[in-house]
Design an enzyme around this catalytic site. Structure first.
Site, PDB file in Angstrom:
ATOM      1  N   ASN A 199      31.588  29.471  80.298  1.00 55.06           N
ATOM      2  CA  ASN A 199      31.534  28.749  81.571  1.00 55.06           C
ATOM      3  C   ASN A 199      32.761  29.027  82.436  1.00 55.06           C
ATOM      4  OD1 ASN A 199      29.057  27.546  80.913  1.00 55.06           O
ATOM      5  ND2 ASN A 199      30.073  25.888  79.786  1.00 55.06           N
ATOM      6  N   ALA A 246      26.881  32.210  76.176  1.00 56.22           N
ATOM      7  CA  ALA A 246      26.119  31.058  75.693  1.00 56.22           C
ATOM      8  C   ALA A 246      26.457  29.875  76.592  1.00 56.22           C
ATOM      9  CB  ALA A 246      26.464  30.749  74.240  1.00 56.22           C
ATOM     10  N   TRP A 296      26.577  26.774  76.114  1.00 57.47           N
ATOM     11  CA  TRP A 296      27.367  25.718  75.493  1.00 57.47           C
ATOM     12  C   TRP A 296      28.828  26.114  75.307  1.00 57.47           C
ATOM     13  CZ3 TRP A 296      29.585  27.759  71.248  1.00 57.47           C
ATOM     14  CH2 TRP A 296      28.912  28.780  70.582  1.00 57.47           C
ATOM     15  N   CYS A 297      29.143  27.377  75.534  1.00 54.98           N
ATOM     16  CA  CYS A 297      30.482  27.893  75.266  1.00 54.98           C
ATOM     17  C   CYS A 297      31.421  27.595  76.440  1.00 54.98           C
ATOM     18  CB  CYS A 297      30.428  29.399  74.993  1.00 54.98           C
ATOM     19  SG  CYS A 297      32.034  30.200  74.897  1.00 54.98           S
ATOM     20  N   TYR A 298      32.553  26.979  76.157  1.00 55.39           N
ATOM     21  CA  TYR A 298      33.534  26.654  77.198  1.00 55.39           C
ATOM     22  C   TYR A 298      34.040  27.908  77.890  1.00 55.39           C
ATOM     23  CZ  TYR A 298      38.088  25.488  79.194  1.00 55.39           C
ATOM     24  OH  TYR A 298      39.163  25.367  80.040  1.00 55.39           O
TER      25      TYR A 298
END
Length: 414
Positions: A108, A101, A103-105
């Site tokens: 990334n 996702a 938005w997921c740290y």
């Protein structure tokens, strides 16, 4: 302060892969990830086990990432969508997919390493010429249905598909595994090499039948459906506290809207388990005792996540009362009965199954006192005397009635 033992057996409709258990009390006592006395098994939608006991393994350790973040990593992994997932899965003997996702740290953090590893593997095993292994990725914010079909709740989730889409189990689900190892480029490449090493390019049959040693590889079977069975016992202090079952991980993020904490409670009790002989003896003495010993047994608490019913936490409030029974042999049987009140609540944080317990300051003590022989004789005499007394009263009433009737008859004759 003493301790008490709580026995639990709960089936939760949530995967075991990243679940954890938390104990807290009002004395600022806290325990996370209870695994020594609690066991977890993957189950299907009918609560039947689908495999052996789940071991937490490397998930509790710190997962290694690349230290430097290279923004110019390029695109090495193949993007998959709902329209091409089955086709590509059927074209390669091993398909490793990163469900992420944006938005997921942690997604990334994984992205540059994943793209580098995918590019290295594509150079070594050309998809056009070789086709044994391929690294791919799925954006779960765009492919919601695809990720829901594969039961993705935490990001990133790395799944290893060893069979094509034309080979499924009896329930129609793909057979796959989950990877929970280190996420640096070197570790990812080594893992992919380990996966592809036993697979012969000349024989696809070996690839389909291959079962590599799962004890050495940081991967475990992932459930295709259903949830998790949690059973065992935990020791708690005799003060108010909480037992929380939730999904937590030091290197994953979760989609709260996809978390379903529905559960069926098979057994939930406090105190030591009484053997059947003691229980039958106690029940013989007091048939109505221990009706609240396992108050939650067999109860189901179902929450169906939808657009208007997400992030649902299921809470149970338990009031525990200690009960002691002293039998004729003066052996004390200790039991903990409790009342339970349950509720569903929307949570701003990750949904959990929460058991809040509070021990009552009151205690119930039940004793059995044997009566002496003289007491028995006294009771017998009292019964006999009562019978004679009642018989005398009835005789007097009958006698007086007969005399009255005779007087009435004599009065009529005169």
């Amino acid at each position: 302060m003493g301790t008490s033992c709580g026995l639990i057996s709960i089936s939760v409709f949530q995967h075991c892969l990243v679940s954890s258990h938390l104990l807290m009390s009002v004395m600022s006592w806290e325990r996370l990830n209870i695994t020594k006395t609690v066991r977890k098994y993957s189950i299907d939608s009918h609560l039947n086990p689908t495999g052996s006991e789940f071991q937490s393994g490397p998930i509790l350790d710190a997962i290694k990432h690349d230290e430097e973040i290279d923004e110019e990593h390029g695109e090495g992994a193949v993007s998959l969508y709902g329209r091409n997932f089955d086709r590509i899965a059927n074209q390669h003997l091993i398909l490793v997919v990163n469900f992420f996702a944006p938005w997921c740290y942690w997604s990334n953090r994984l992205k540059p390493s994943w793209e580098k590893a995918a590019k290295i593997i594509r150079d070594r095993y050309d998809p056009e010429m070789d086709g044994r292994i391929l690294l791919a990725k799925v954006d779960c914010t765009e492919e919601v249905d695809l990720c829901r079909r594969h039961h993705i709740q935490g990001y990133p989730s790395i799944r290893i598909f060893r069979k094509g889409s034309d080979l499924r189990d009896e329930h129609g689900h793909h057979e796959h595994e989950s990877y929970y190892g280190d996420r640096d480029t070197e570790s990812l490449v080594q893992t992919m090499e380990t996966l592809v090493a036993p697979v012969s390019l000349e024989s696809k049959r070996l690839a389909l039948e291959d079962k590599s040693d799962k004890t050495k590889d940081p991967k475990r079977p992932a459930p295709s459906a259903g949830g998790c069975r949690v059973e065992g016992f935990v020791r708690v202090k005799k003060v108010p506290g909480n037992l929380v079952i939730s999904a937590r991980s030091p290197s994953h993020s979760f989609d709260f809207s996809q978390m379903n904490m529905s559960h069926v409670i098979s057994h939930f009790s406090f105190g030591k388990k009484i053997n059947p002989r003691e229980r039958s003896d106690v029940k013989r003495l007091l048939p109505y005792l221990f009706r609240s010993y396992d108050r939650l047994s067999g109860l189901s608490y179902i929450s169906n996540p939808s657009d208007s019913n997400e992030n649902v936490t299921i809470e149970h409030y338990l009031q525990v009362v200690k009960t002691e029974v002293m039998t004729r042999s003066y052996k004390i049987v200790e039991e903990y009965e409790y009342t339970a009140h349950s509720s569903l609540a929307h949570s701003l944080d990750i949904p959990v199954a929460k058991f809040h317990f509070e021990l009552s300051p009151m205690q119930v003590v039940i004793t059995e006192n044997s009566k002496s022989f003289s007491h028995f004789i006294t009771n017998v005499c009292a019964i006999i005397g009562g019978v004679f007394t009642v018989a005398g009263i009835l005789d007097a009433i009958l006698h007086n009635t007969m005399r009255l009737m005779k007087k009435v008859e004599l009065g009529k004759n005169f």
